[in-house]
Scaffold this active site. Structure first.
Site, PDB file in Angstrom:
ATOM      1  N   ASP A 147     -13.332 -24.977 -14.355  1.00  0.00           N
ATOM      2  CA  ASP A 147     -12.907 -24.627 -13.009  1.00  0.00           C
ATOM      3  C   ASP A 147     -12.664 -23.107 -13.025  1.00  0.00           C
ATOM      4  O   ASP A 147     -12.469 -22.523 -14.095  1.00  0.00           O
ATOM      5  CB  ASP A 147     -11.609 -25.403 -12.730  1.00  0.00           C
ATOM      6  CG  ASP A 147     -10.929 -24.973 -11.463  1.00  0.00           C
ATOM      7  OD1 ASP A 147     -11.563 -25.077 -10.405  1.00  0.00           O
ATOM      8  OD2 ASP A 147      -9.771 -24.538 -11.537  1.00  0.00           O
ATOM      9  N   ASP A 149     -10.610 -20.808 -10.338  1.00  0.00           N
ATOM     10  CA  ASP A 149      -9.262 -20.369  -9.946  1.00  0.00           C
ATOM     11  C   ASP A 149      -8.210 -21.164 -10.703  1.00  0.00           C
ATOM     12  O   ASP A 149      -8.148 -22.388 -10.595  1.00  0.00           O
ATOM     13  CB  ASP A 149      -9.047 -20.580  -8.440  1.00  0.00           C
ATOM     14  CG  ASP A 149      -9.963 -19.722  -7.598  1.00  0.00           C
ATOM     15  OD1 ASP A 149      -9.907 -18.494  -7.738  1.00  0.00           O
ATOM     16  OD2 ASP A 149     -10.732 -20.279  -6.802  1.00  0.00           O
TER      17      ASP A 149
HETATM   18  P1  B16 Z   1     -12.688 -19.952  -1.424  1.00  0.00           P
HETATM   19  P2  B16 Z   1     -11.316 -23.706  -7.951  1.00  0.00           P
HETATM   20  C1  B16 Z   1     -10.594 -23.335  -5.410  1.00  0.00           C
HETATM   21  O1  B16 Z   1     -11.196 -22.873  -6.582  1.00  0.00           O
HETATM   22  C2  B16 Z   1      -9.144 -22.894  -5.341  1.00  0.00           C
HETATM   23  O2  B16 Z   1      -8.374 -23.600  -6.293  1.00  0.00           O
HETATM   24  C3  B16 Z   1      -8.571 -23.170  -3.964  1.00  0.00           C
HETATM   25  O3  B16 Z   1      -7.240 -22.662  -3.897  1.00  0.00           O
HETATM   26  C4  B16 Z   1      -9.467 -22.508  -2.909  1.00  0.00           C
HETATM   27  O4  B16 Z   1      -9.003 -22.801  -1.612  1.00  0.00           O
HETATM   28  C5  B16 Z   1     -10.904 -23.024  -3.058  1.00  0.00           C
HETATM   29  O5  B16 Z   1     -11.356 -22.731  -4.363  1.00  0.00           O
HETATM   30  C6  B16 Z   1     -11.838 -22.383  -2.060  1.00  0.00           C
HETATM   31  O6  B16 Z   1     -11.954 -21.022  -2.369  1.00  0.00           O
HETATM   32  O7  B16 Z   1     -11.864 -19.779  -0.209  1.00  0.00           O
HETATM   33  O8  B16 Z   1     -12.733 -18.714  -2.315  1.00  0.00           O
HETATM   34  O9  B16 Z   1     -14.060 -20.488  -1.133  1.00  0.00           O
HETATM   35  O10 B16 Z   1      -9.915 -23.914  -8.426  1.00  0.00           O
HETATM   36  O11 B16 Z   1     -12.065 -24.984  -7.613  1.00  0.00           O
HETATM   37  O12 B16 Z   1     -12.115 -22.779  -8.831  1.00  0.00           O
HETATM   38 MG    MG Z   2      -8.478 -24.416  -9.939  1.00  0.00          MG
END
Ligand code: B16
Ligand code: MG
Length: 216
Positions: free
Chosen positions: A9, A11
């Site tokens: 993953d 974030d």
């Molecule tokens: P974006 P991951 C996720 O990434 C995040 O955990 C989440 O907080 C975020 O809203 C989502 O991506 C969408 O991100 O707005 O940049 O498209 O943890 O799956 O890497």
């Molecule tokens: Mg994450």
């Protein structure tokens, strides 16, 4: 048992951008006249931008037009992008670079399975994008986490099956997605979700692949 692929993953696992997401969503919630706490943010980790905004609107008890919904999505992403502009190679989380290098040295394939539509840009800022054999992000799936699609596509892109891979996650939605896809999951960086995964480490520095393989 030998692990043939590691899927990360983004974030909260490769980089600590969850705080940046939280601050941007808090400012978005303020526009809806609502407070937004770190506890509320737990529910958003790993889920897509659109699903996150739907939850915030529900929490705020608000109703918004389609146009305003789109405006809020852009508003949040602009704040978020502005806040990550200065990310660089030193911002990968503890133990990440060492684990990626260990995998490369042992012919283990590397993948990313992220809900973020900004994943490629962040991997470039961290200067680790070229290390990955498959990068599946929020632009490449039709069903977001907790659906397993993002991880199954990453495994397929690496030429492997779920049983050959380990997924690293920090969020409930991501752990459920990986489990639904038949993957073993290591949770990291978020003790709230530890019991949902097959193992938990505070940081990837604490993860030893050879030892884990012996436990399988
Ligand atoms: P974006 P991951 C996720 O990434 C995040 O955990 C989440 O907080 C975020 O809203 C989502 O991506 C969408 O991100 O707005 O940049 O498209 O943890 O799956 O890497
Ligand atoms: Mg994450």
């Amino acid at each position: 048992m030998k692990i043939k692929g590691l899927i990360f993953d983004l974030d909260g696992v490769l980089v600590s951008t969850e705080k940046n997401h939280f601050i941007a969503w808090k400012k978005t919630a303020e526009r809806l006249g609502s407070d937004f706490t770190e506890m509320d943010n737990e529910q958003l980790k790993g889920i897509s931008r659109v699903d996150s905004l739907k939850k915030i609107i529900t929490l705020a008890g608000a109703t918004v037009s389609t146009e305003y919904f789109e405006e809020l999505l852009v508003f949040k992403n602009e704040i978020y992008l502005d806040s990550i502009r200065t990310l660089g190679p030193g911002d990968a989380l503890a133990g990440v670079l060492e684990l990626l290098q260990h995998a490369k040295a042992h012919d283990i394939k590397l993948g990313v399975g992220s809900s973020s539509k900004n994943a490629n840009a962040i991997l470039e800022l961290l200067q680790i994008k070229d290390l990955f054999d498959a990068i599946i992000d929020g632009n490449g799936v039709s069903a977001p986490k907790p659906d397993p699609e993002v991880f199954l596509n990453a495994a397929q892109g690496m030429g492997l099956s779920a049983a050959d891979c380990l997924v690293f996650e920090d969020a409930e939605s991501g752990i459920l997605a990986a489990k639904a896809g038949g993957f073993k999951v290591i949770a990291t960086g978020n003790p709230h979700v530890a019991e949902l995964a097959d193992a938990y480490v505070d940081t990837l520095t604490d993860f030893n692949l050879s030892l884990y393989e012996k436990s399988l």
